[in-house]
Every structure is written in C-alpha cells, then in structure tokens.
Scaffold this active site. Structure first.
Site, mmCIF file in Angstrom:
data_model
loop_
_atom_site.group_PDB
_atom_site.id
_atom_site.type_symbol
_atom_site.label_atom_id
_atom_site.label_comp_id
_atom_site.label_asym_id
_atom_site.label_seq_id
_atom_site.Cartn_x
_atom_site.Cartn_y
_atom_site.Cartn_z
ATOM 1 N N LYS A 21 4.839 6.785 9.580
ATOM 2 C CA LYS A 21 5.417 6.455 8.270
ATOM 3 C C LYS A 21 6.857 6.960 8.136
ATOM 4 C CE LYS A 21 3.052 8.291 4.973
ATOM 5 N NZ LYS A 21 3.860 9.510 4.679
ATOM 6 N N VAL A 23 8.959 7.602 10.620
ATOM 7 C CA VAL A 23 9.799 6.825 11.545
ATOM 8 C C VAL A 23 10.155 5.483 10.929
ATOM 9 C CG1 VAL A 23 9.929 5.762 13.824
ATOM 10 C CG2 VAL A 23 8.780 7.956 13.541
ATOM 11 N N LYS A 38 11.963 11.843 -0.465
ATOM 12 C CA LYS A 38 10.576 12.262 -0.257
ATOM 13 C C LYS A 38 10.240 13.185 -1.429
ATOM 14 C CE LYS A 38 6.899 13.514 2.492
ATOM 15 N NZ LYS A 38 6.081 12.785 3.455
ATOM 16 N N GLY A 103 6.057 8.363 0.695
ATOM 17 C CA GLY A 103 4.947 9.069 0.094
ATOM 18 C C GLY A 103 4.428 10.199 0.972
ATOM 19 N N ALA A 104 3.452 10.907 0.436
ATOM 20 C CA ALA A 104 2.772 11.977 1.165
ATOM 21 C C ALA A 104 1.382 11.482 1.533
ATOM 22 C CB ALA A 104 2.676 13.234 0.300
#
Length: 214
Positions: A21, A23, A38, A103-104
């Site tokens: 994600k 990358v 982020k 996202g996380a």
C-alpha cells in the site's frame, strides 16, 4: 498545478497488511506530483510511511501526520496507550495541490474504543478510494469483502491496483462480480527504493493521470 484545475483527493487502502500500500501510494503521488498525508501512524516512527515517501519520491510534498502513535498495534489500542483519542470526524488538510491519503491497514481497522473504523473516516470524508490488492490464496475473498463493504457504505471506489504478479483468473472474476476495473499493475521489487518508485511513476504516469485526473 493549473489554478483552474480542481484539487482532487484520493484515499489508498488495501485488502490487508503488507501488500504494498505504501509503495503504491508513493508511485501514485509521484506520478501525480501530489501532496501525501498519512493521518494515523502507529509505531515505527523513526521509519514511518511518511519518511519512506520522502525518501522514495522527488515531486511529492509530505504533510505531517495528525496522529503519531508509539506502539505498532491497532490504532485504537496504540492511541489508548498514548492517552490519545482518535475521533471519526477530523478534517482533511486543505491543500493547493492534489492530495493522496494513505490509510492504516484495511477499511475495518478500529481507530478508537467506541468502535469507529477507517471506514467511518471514509464515510465522513466522502472521497474516492483506491484499493490495493495482492494475489494469494484467499485474496479474492478479501478483495470482494472489502469492495462490497465499501459499496454498502456508499463509499466510492475509483479503482484497483494489483501489486506483485498479476493473476488473470482472479482479476477477471473480481471485475465481473464488482463491475470495477483493475487500473494498474505494480511489479514486485526485490528492494523498494527511490529508483524503483520514480521509474514506476514515470512508466505509468500517463495512465495514472488519465485514470485519476481524467
């Protein structure tokens, strides 16, 4: 960026963890020459995703995270341990350029003890989502569950990016069931570095800009 061009914001999520994600976020942001944000970083603060994006790109402005949590755990647990409360309605930074938000984890990752998840943020923000997929045994199920849940929540999905080896049979059935398209393939890299990211951004720049910016 042209002053007459509307600023666009996109959210990058994935069907799980360790699927590329960050990358993909780096490649998309570099190709768009966008800002990157982020909002929630849990753990690994010395080598955070924001710092990776800074190292890997030439034309991306990295915005500071809103929540920098000390422990590499689910955000709701890490936030509690730090005495921080993450609500599901905090605003997106205003920018003069296109913005790519990473996202996380996946869309059902909890962000607080009330049970709010990443999907609640997405519903609040009402921005289009890019879903990152990596093929493995079970990945069709994980992909369809993610896309179906986003559809149920009326969260718009703008497309799919596949990392690693393509798998025609898997991609065909995902596209058939969801009506969505695999928009981009990013190959596996033995080592992810600036050369790889900038190279992939250059190779796919026209495709990415046409897909996301129209």
């Amino acid at each position: 960026m042209n002053d007459n061009q509307a600023v666009k914001t996109f959210f990058v999520t994935g069907i799980g963890t360790d699927i590329g994600k960050t990358v993909v976020s780096a490649i998309l942001a570099e190709a768009l020459e966008s800002h990157y944000w982020k909002p929630i970083q849990a753990g690994d603060l010395d080598n955070s995703d924001s710092r990776k994006i800074q190292r890997w790109t030439d034309n991306v402005r990295v915005l500071e995270e809103k929540f920098r949590l000390n422990n590499p755990l689910s955000p709701h647990t890490s936030a509690r341990m730090d005495g921080v409360v993450i609500n599901s309605g905090f605003p997106i930074p205003k920018t003069e350029n296109n913005l790519l938000i990473e996202g996380a984890g996946g869309i059902m990752v909890p962000i607080n003890d009330e049970g709010s998840t990443i999907s609640d943020l997405l519903e609040y923000w009402k921005i289009p989502v890019v879903v990152v997929v990596k093929h493995y045994l079970g990945s069709i199920n994980h992909t369809l569950l993610t896309l179906n849940y986003l559809k149920q929540r009326c969260i718009p999905v703008t497309g799919i990016v596949v990392t690693g080896d393509p798998h025609d049979e898997s991609e065909k059935i995902i596209e058939k069931i969801t009506g969505l398209k695999v928009n981009l393939h990013i190959p596996h890299a033995m080592e992810v570095d600036k050369h790889f990211v900038v190279q992939q951004a250059a190779i796919n720049k026209e495709k990415i800009q046409q897909w996301l910016l129209g």
